[in-house]
Enzyme design. Sequence first.
Site, mmCIF file in Angstrom:
data_model
loop_
_atom_site.group_PDB
_atom_site.id
_atom_site.type_symbol
_atom_site.label_atom_id
_atom_site.label_comp_id
_atom_site.label_asym_id
_atom_site.label_seq_id
_atom_site.Cartn_x
_atom_site.Cartn_y
_atom_site.Cartn_z
ATOM 1 N N LYS A 35 24.754 52.156 56.113
ATOM 2 C CA LYS A 35 23.754 51.304 55.456
ATOM 3 C C LYS A 35 22.338 51.815 55.726
ATOM 4 O O LYS A 35 22.054 52.261 56.842
ATOM 5 C CB LYS A 35 23.895 49.879 56.000
ATOM 6 C CG LYS A 35 23.120 48.841 55.227
ATOM 7 C CD LYS A 35 23.124 47.491 55.929
ATOM 8 C CE LYS A 35 21.964 47.342 56.885
ATOM 9 N NZ LYS A 35 21.549 45.979 57.207
ATOM 10 N N LYS B 111 16.439 49.371 58.656
ATOM 11 C CA LYS B 111 15.116 49.689 59.193
ATOM 12 C C LYS B 111 15.124 50.035 60.681
ATOM 13 O O LYS B 111 14.260 50.764 61.144
ATOM 14 C CB LYS B 111 14.091 48.597 58.875
ATOM 15 C CG LYS B 111 14.412 47.203 59.337
ATOM 16 C CD LYS B 111 13.301 46.269 58.907
ATOM 17 C CE LYS B 111 13.807 44.989 58.290
ATOM 18 N NZ LYS B 111 14.744 44.200 59.110
ATOM 19 N N LYS C 25 25.137 46.958 66.708
ATOM 20 C CA LYS C 25 23.867 47.202 67.404
ATOM 21 C C LYS C 25 24.100 47.406 68.893
ATOM 22 O O LYS C 25 23.521 48.306 69.500
ATOM 23 C CB LYS C 25 22.893 46.052 67.161
ATOM 24 C CG LYS C 25 22.483 46.017 65.702
ATOM 25 C CD LYS C 25 21.133 45.427 65.466
ATOM 26 C CE LYS C 25 20.605 45.967 64.151
ATOM 27 N NZ LYS C 25 20.331 44.979 63.138
HETATM 28 N N1 AQP Z 1 20.698 48.671 52.949
HETATM 29 C C1 AQP Z 1 20.551 47.440 52.446
HETATM 30 N N2 AQP Z 1 20.966 47.175 51.186
HETATM 31 C C2 AQP Z 1 20.813 45.924 50.665
HETATM 32 N N3 AQP Z 1 20.246 44.886 51.340
HETATM 33 C C3 AQP Z 1 19.813 45.123 52.591
HETATM 34 N N4 AQP Z 1 19.221 44.341 53.517
HETATM 35 C C4 AQP Z 1 18.979 45.061 54.622
HETATM 36 N N5 AQP Z 1 19.409 46.333 54.456
HETATM 37 C C5 AQP Z 1 19.937 46.398 53.207
HETATM 38 C C6 AQP Z 1 18.870 42.950 53.303
HETATM 39 O O1 AQP Z 1 17.487 42.817 53.600
HETATM 40 C C7 AQP Z 1 17.247 41.543 54.195
HETATM 41 C C8 AQP Z 1 16.486 41.763 55.485
HETATM 42 O O2 AQP Z 1 17.222 41.417 56.541
HETATM 43 P P1 AQP Z 1 16.791 41.415 58.027
HETATM 44 O O3 AQP Z 1 15.470 41.989 58.233
HETATM 45 O O4 AQP Z 1 16.974 40.039 58.546
HETATM 46 O O5 AQP Z 1 17.829 42.328 58.733
HETATM 47 P P2 AQP Z 1 19.015 43.210 58.367
HETATM 48 O O6 AQP Z 1 19.943 42.606 57.395
HETATM 49 O O7 AQP Z 1 19.660 43.554 59.652
HETATM 50 O O8 AQP Z 1 18.256 44.430 57.718
HETATM 51 P P3 AQP Z 1 18.044 45.854 58.332
HETATM 52 O O9 AQP Z 1 17.071 46.584 57.474
HETATM 53 O O10 AQP Z 1 19.364 46.507 58.568
HETATM 54 O O11 AQP Z 1 17.331 45.527 59.689
HETATM 55 P P4 AQP Z 1 17.710 45.891 61.164
HETATM 56 O O12 AQP Z 1 17.874 47.365 61.155
HETATM 57 O O13 AQP Z 1 16.590 45.410 61.961
HETATM 58 O O14 AQP Z 1 18.977 45.168 61.489
HETATM 59 C C9 AQP Z 1 18.612 40.879 54.364
HETATM 60 O O15 AQP Z 1 18.853 39.995 53.295
HETATM 61 C C10 AQP Z 1 19.561 42.043 54.308
HETATM 62 O O16 AQP Z 1 20.861 41.679 53.914
#
Ligand code: AQP
Length: 333
Positions: A198, A201, A111
């Site tokens: 990956k 969001k 990030k």
């Molecule tokens: N692409 C993915 N495949 C499987 N699992 C995923 N998770 C996120 N992306 C995928 C899982 O969703 C949960 C939400 O986690 P979070 O909101 O705490 O943040 P994250 O893991 O960082 O998810 P994002 O979507 O990638 O958010 P941003 O972009 O804000 O960092 C977790 O259990 C994650 O593993």
Amino acid sequence: MERILSGIKPTGQLTLGNYIGALRHFKDFQDKGEVFIFIADLHALTLPIDPEVLRNNTRDIAAFYLASGLDPKKTTIFLQSSVSAHAELNAIAQNYLYMGELSRMTQFKDKSAKMNDKEIGLGLFAYPVLMAADIVLYDADTIPVGEDQLQHIELCRDLVHRMNHKYGTKDHDLLVMPKGSVSKVGKRIMSLSDPTKKMSKSDPKGDIFLKDDMKTIRKKIMSAVTDMEANVYYDPENKPGVSNLLTIYAALNDISIEEAAEHFKGCTRYGDFKKEVADTVERELAPFKARYEEIIASGEYIEVLKDGAKRASEVANKTLKRVQNAVGLLTLE
Ligand code: AQP
């Protein structure tokens, strides 16, 4: 009884990756133990975000939790920011995790690499400390997450180990040691436009959003990047696009990747393959999205969050007191 805790941060619109990797599994834990599911809104502030967007994302996640089948009678559903013990334990925990460890976290490196140095807040760097506090506050044993969060859980385990070693007694650990629980299929759903990355969001290229209408979702699947071979089989290294679609199909049909590959064996038309994947996604998401719309319209999530905050605070405050006492803060009761 097993304690299970997980959360999602409202940094952007939820994706099919969040759904398959996390959200979809939460309800399965309801009959296995005591479940706490929260919206990690304080974590969402670690990246620049518009206040109104944050509020809307937060409401959406609350409604998506309920739409996914979480029952507020069985599961405590709450907002991180409405339980002040998270921030209070964070202030203590940050003294037991170290700068070197935090700077090795992949998510921080990924990030921060995309940001201008002047925009990288301390909160982004220290994010895993707050996450560790989130977990230990509930004496949680099991943390269902996607694969990308396992490194943070490991760090939380280091914190628990360290604090137990320093403050635990022969008979009583100070904190419960948590473990991550990753689903077998779908632990890492990839972007449809660049299947080597990956689906995330906060980096929305190639994402399927849970709020997209079904027509858009189908269109995104039909135009997902694949390859020139016209043969469906699982090989994430050489066929990342096809393998990602196979993973989505397998996860949503609750079958193994091998079974999904067997199902499409001999299929040489990617159009037919994608159509079946799109049908599966539609079958799963259409009723879920309809329920989400009802919940947003009724506002029923508000009472759920209020009640959840009370229940969560009771549990969290007990752990906080225990830690405050252990580290030597004078608690005046
Ligand atoms: N692409 C993915 N495949 C499987 N699992 C995923 N998770 C996120 N992306 C995928 C899982 O969703 C949960 C939400 O986690 P979070 O909101 O705490 O943040 P994250 O893991 O960082 O998810 P994002 O979507 O990638 O958010 P941003 O972009 O804000 O960092 C977790 O259990 C994650 O593993």
